[in-house]
Scaffold this active site. Structure first.
Site: not given
Ligand SMILES: Cc1cc2nc3c(=O)[nH]c(=O)nc-3n(C[C@H](O)[C@H](O)[C@H](O)COP(=O)(O)OP(=O)(O)OC[C@H]3O[C@@H](n4cnc5c(N)ncnc54)[C@H](O)[C@@H]3O)c2cc1C
Length: 530
Positions: A88, A472-473
């Site tokens: 991420y 969600y991310r």
């Protein structure tokens, strides 16, 4: 904040003042080795997410001093706890020139209450540290950890990370935060606002609106303490593995699993993976295939034959409790999956050796993850597509049903193939939702593969977004795009987030752009705005 990148004069003046308040050793200014703050899997435009330096405060007072300097100079900070947000963006900031506020030196385990089952932690406490603490003191508590143990308990919970014990929804275990706001004010949420209360880590509600959620995946404050519920250790654990023979078994298997999760027969996040995902954790792809495209079906079939794998899907989960409960749960699970022809399930029981219950350290080895033992096995998958393998995570949330899983599986599989990317399909089953976890792996040195990986993620976000499926991310490079999909009522949620942002952080110094939330002065930096 002007919205433009800070000038070199502003930056050097700020670093001088930071060194004066924190000491030279706690400030990595321009010219220092900043490789720890780069995204290890940087690709294309994301290589542009570069900090100008980092600061490593040791106390709340030092955090406040950093904020004062950042406010004075209009220099953005990017907060990380241990900065291992791999897949991420790691510890890299969303905006160039930001100073990484690295909280790893605030690493005290302030309290562990065995009776009530909670811990109060600073952000620098790693999963490995908390595990070591519980183990050394023979405390009868289990924690939950993600697949890699080197990250921060606080950072992971704030990102809504996932683990594999009954406490695997890490954000749901948060009970009470201490937060430093952009203006330096120190707030304790919930019962923490009541001087002398011994219920800060016990009762989530407090008095008035609940605010813990405001600081998750957020740029509204800097979390300096976090209360986390821990699990009383059970009498035993059965680590279970189920195999399903055919690719087409996905629908039935997820339907059975969803029901078992909702009824809490299976109590922990259960992980279903396809054969490519299983193999990727053990062998390099080059053993069978080195083409630039996605592995063709014949190659996957050949792998199955070579390795004698009579199945397509693997499901892993734990059952928890005293032996009688373990046996009853296992029988119910066996019966439920027997409706799927050819399904096989095995369970290995780990029972407490004494009256205190099963210590997590008694479960070390492959099943350790189900007892919250931090490990590194998942790193193997990062060698699948070469030694210098990049990794981007695609993690949308689906309603927990077989039909929905198949719909998304087939869609993603086709898009992955079009982009020349192997589909390591994974579904983590919670009680009501599935997190579809797809690590998009690519050879970093191969420019075409790298750009295909990014293009695939872009397509998946947009196309599934149109179908009402959101992530969600987010990786730094996709934070705005994912935020764009959450557009109900002309982006009412984003407008609310940004109204809060402007009220709490008028100079826009805290993690601008985090999760697509921009402060007023730099809103034009939102991707696609200019
Ligand atoms: C092979 C592999 C397997 C993985 N498996 C899992 C898994 O099973 N489950 C899972 O959840 N993740 C997984 N990950 C993703 C990631 O590695 C972990 O989630 C990791 O714990 C996140 O890094 P961190 O703990 O250092 O958090 P950090 O990077 O420190 O923090 C994450 C983010 O939270 C915010 N933040 C952090 N600290 C603060 C603070 N003090 N105040 C305010 N905001 C803050 C920041 O926005 C920051 O970017 C995996 C990654 C890889 C490569």
């Amino acid at each position: 904040m002007s919205g433009a990148s800070p000038s070199s004069v502003q930056i050097s003046s700020a670093y001088g003042q930071l060194a004066a308040v924190l000491g030279e050793g706690a400030v990595l200014g321009p010219g220092s080795d900043l490789s720890a703050y780069e995204d290890p899997y940087a690709f294309g435009s994301s290589a542009g997410f570069r900090c100008s330096g980092a600061v490593l405060p040791k106390s709340v007072e030092e955090v406040r001093a950093v904020l004062a300097v950042a406010n004075r100079h209009g220099i953005p900070l990017w907060t990380v706890s241990t900065g291992r947000n791999l897949g991420y963006g790691g510890a890299a900031p969303r905006v160039n020139g930001a100073i990484v506020l690295d909280m790893q030196r605030m690493n005290r385990i302030l309290e562990v209450d065995e009776e009530h089952g909670y811990a109060l932690l600073e952000p620098g406490v790693r999963f490995l540290d908390l595990y070591g603490y519980l183990r050394e003191r023979r405390l009868k508590l289990w924690m939950s950890a993600p697949s890699l143990g080197w990250g921060s308990v606080v950072g992971n919970a704030l990102e809504r990370g996932i683990g594999y014990t009954p406490h695997g929804d890490h954000a749901a275990q948060i009970c009470g935060l201490e937060v430093v706001l952009a203006n330096g004010d120190v707030v304790r949420t919930g019962m923490g606002a009541l001087p002398g209360a011994n219920t800060w880590q016990i009762y989530k509600g407090g008095y008035g609106p609940s605010l813990d959620g405001l600081f998750l995946q957020s740029n509204f404050g800097i979390v300096t303490k976090l209360g986390l519920w821990l699990m009383p250790q059970p009498g035993g654990l059965t680590s279970c593995v189920a195999h399903f023979q055919r690719e087409s078994d996905l629908e039935a298997a997820i339907d059975v699993l969803a029901s078992l999760r909702r009824r809490q027969i299976i109590q922990s996040n259960a992980q279903m993976g396809n054969v490519v995902r299983e193999v990727a954790h053990r062998y390099p792809r080059s053993r069978w295939y080195d083409g630039p495209d996605a592995m063709p079906d014949e190659v996957i079939e050949k792998i199955r034959q070579d390795l004698g794998l009579g199945w397509w899907w693997t499901l892993r989960f734990g059952l928890y409790g005293d032996e009688e409960l373990l046996d009853a749960r296992f029988r119910i699970v066996q019966r439920a999956f027997s409706s799927i022809p050819g399904a096989e399930i095995t369970g290995q029981k780990h029972l407490a050796s004494g009256p205190d219950g099963l210590y997590a350290c008694e479960v070390e080895g492959p099943a350790g993850r189900l007892a919250g033992v931090p490990g590194f096995f998942a790193l193997n998958a990062l060698k699948f597509r070469g030694d210098d393998c990049g990794h981007l995570d695609f993690s949308p949330i689906l309603a927990s049903s077989g039909r929905e899983a198949v719909r998304v599986y087939e869609f993603v599989k086709a898009r992955a193939r079009e982009h020349g990317i192997d589909y390591l399909a994974g579904f983590t089953a919670s009680e009501r939702h599935l997190t579809h976890v797809f690590p998009i792996l690519y050879e970093k040195r191969d420019a075409e593969q790298t750009s295909n990986a990014a293009a695939l993620l872009d397509t998946l976000i947009k196309e599934l977004g149109k179908q009402g499926i959101g992530e969600y991310r987010a990786h730094l490079a996709f934070m705005d795009l994912i935020g764009d999909q959450y557009s109900f009522n002309m982006h009412a949620l984003r407008r609310l987030h940004e109204a809060l942002k402007d009220a709490l952080d008028p100079n826009g110094i805290l993690s601008p752009g985090k999760q697509g939330i921009w402060p007023a002065a730099s809103r034009r930096q939102r991707a696609g705005t200019r």
